[in-house]
Design a protein around this motif. Sequence first.
Motif, short mmCIF file in Angstrom:
data_model
loop_
_atom_site.label_atom_id
_atom_site.label_comp_id
_atom_site.label_asym_id
_atom_site.label_seq_id
_atom_site.Cartn_x
_atom_site.Cartn_y
_atom_site.Cartn_z
N GLU A 11 43.44 48.60 43.98
CA GLU A 11 42.70 49.54 44.34
C GLU A 11 41.73 50.25 44.03
O GLU A 11 40.95 48.35 43.14
CB GLU A 11 44.07 50.99 43.25
N PRO A 12 40.27 51.06 44.01
CA PRO A 12 39.30 50.91 43.94
C PRO A 12 38.74 50.28 42.66
O PRO A 12 38.96 51.12 41.24
CB PRO A 12 38.55 51.96 44.62
N GLY A 13 38.57 48.76 41.70
CA GLY A 13 38.27 49.07 40.57
C GLY A 13 39.10 47.96 40.45
O GLY A 13 39.01 48.18 38.89
N ARG A 14 39.72 47.85 40.86
CA ARG A 14 41.24 47.13 40.36
C ARG A 14 41.82 45.47 41.12
O ARG A 14 41.93 46.56 42.03
CB ARG A 14 42.42 47.53 39.47
N ILE A 15 41.96 44.48 40.45
CA ILE A 15 42.02 43.52 40.98
C ILE A 15 43.51 42.79 40.32
O ILE A 15 43.91 42.86 39.20
CB ILE A 15 41.47 42.91 41.34
N ARG A 16 44.65 42.22 41.45
CA ARG A 16 45.73 41.29 40.86
C ARG A 16 45.35 39.95 41.30
O ARG A 16 45.01 40.06 42.67
CB ARG A 16 47.42 41.95 41.29
N ILE A 17 45.07 39.03 40.52
CA ILE A 17 44.95 37.59 40.52
C ILE A 17 46.89 37.48 40.37
O ILE A 17 47.15 37.38 38.83
CB ILE A 17 43.82 37.64 39.25
N ALA A 18 47.13 36.35 41.39
CA ALA A 18 48.32 35.49 41.17
C ALA A 18 47.72 34.19 41.19
O ALA A 18 47.40 33.90 41.77
CB ALA A 18 49.01 35.22 42.46
N THR A 19 48.40 33.04 40.05
CA THR A 19 48.01 32.17 39.70
C THR A 19 49.61 31.24 39.86
O THR A 19 49.95 31.40 39.92
CB THR A 19 47.35 31.87 38.85
N SER A 20 48.84 29.76 40.19
CA SER A 20 50.12 29.19 39.91
C SER A 20 50.26 28.63 38.16
O SER A 20 51.30 28.01 38.03
CB SER A 20 49.96 27.06 40.66
N VAL A 21 49.45 28.87 37.65
CA VAL A 21 50.19 28.53 35.83
C VAL A 21 51.14 30.02 35.54
O VAL A 21 51.65 30.71 35.68
CB VAL A 21 48.83 29.48 34.44
N VAL A 22 52.41 28.92 35.25
CA VAL A 22 53.65 29.31 35.10
C VAL A 22 53.53 30.37 33.49
O VAL A 22 54.23 31.62 33.79
CB VAL A 22 54.84 28.47 34.39
N ASP A 23 53.29 29.58 32.61
CA ASP A 23 53.27 30.74 31.08
C ASP A 23 51.76 30.27 30.17
O ASP A 23 51.99 29.14 29.32
CB ASP A 23 54.94 30.67 30.83
N PRO A 24 50.96 30.82 30.34
CA PRO A 24 49.62 30.79 29.66
C PRO A 24 50.32 30.93 28.35
O PRO A 24 49.30 30.46 26.82
CB PRO A 24 49.07 31.29 30.63
N ARG A 25 51.62 31.08 27.81
CA ARG A 25 51.23 31.91 26.42
C ARG A 25 51.78 30.53 25.43
O ARG A 25 52.39 30.06 26.43
CB ARG A 25 53.15 32.74 26.17
#
Length: 57
Positions: A11-25
């Motif tokens: 939506e205007p002003g919001r982005i969704r990023i998909a990465t190959s990082v499985v679990d950054p925690r």
Amino acid sequence: MGKIESVIETEPGRIRIATSVVDPRGANGCEAAITAIAICKSARCSFRTKLRLGFSG
């Protein structure tokens, strides 16, 4: 090392990023967490620049 799979403006002003990082925690400073943070910071900076300059699409 992770990589960006896709970036979608949901939506205007919001982005969704998909990465190959499985679990950054994990342990402080683990490689996946550092990669995920770098991807998010880079995307945020690029998106803000795009908005400031008035680019669309």
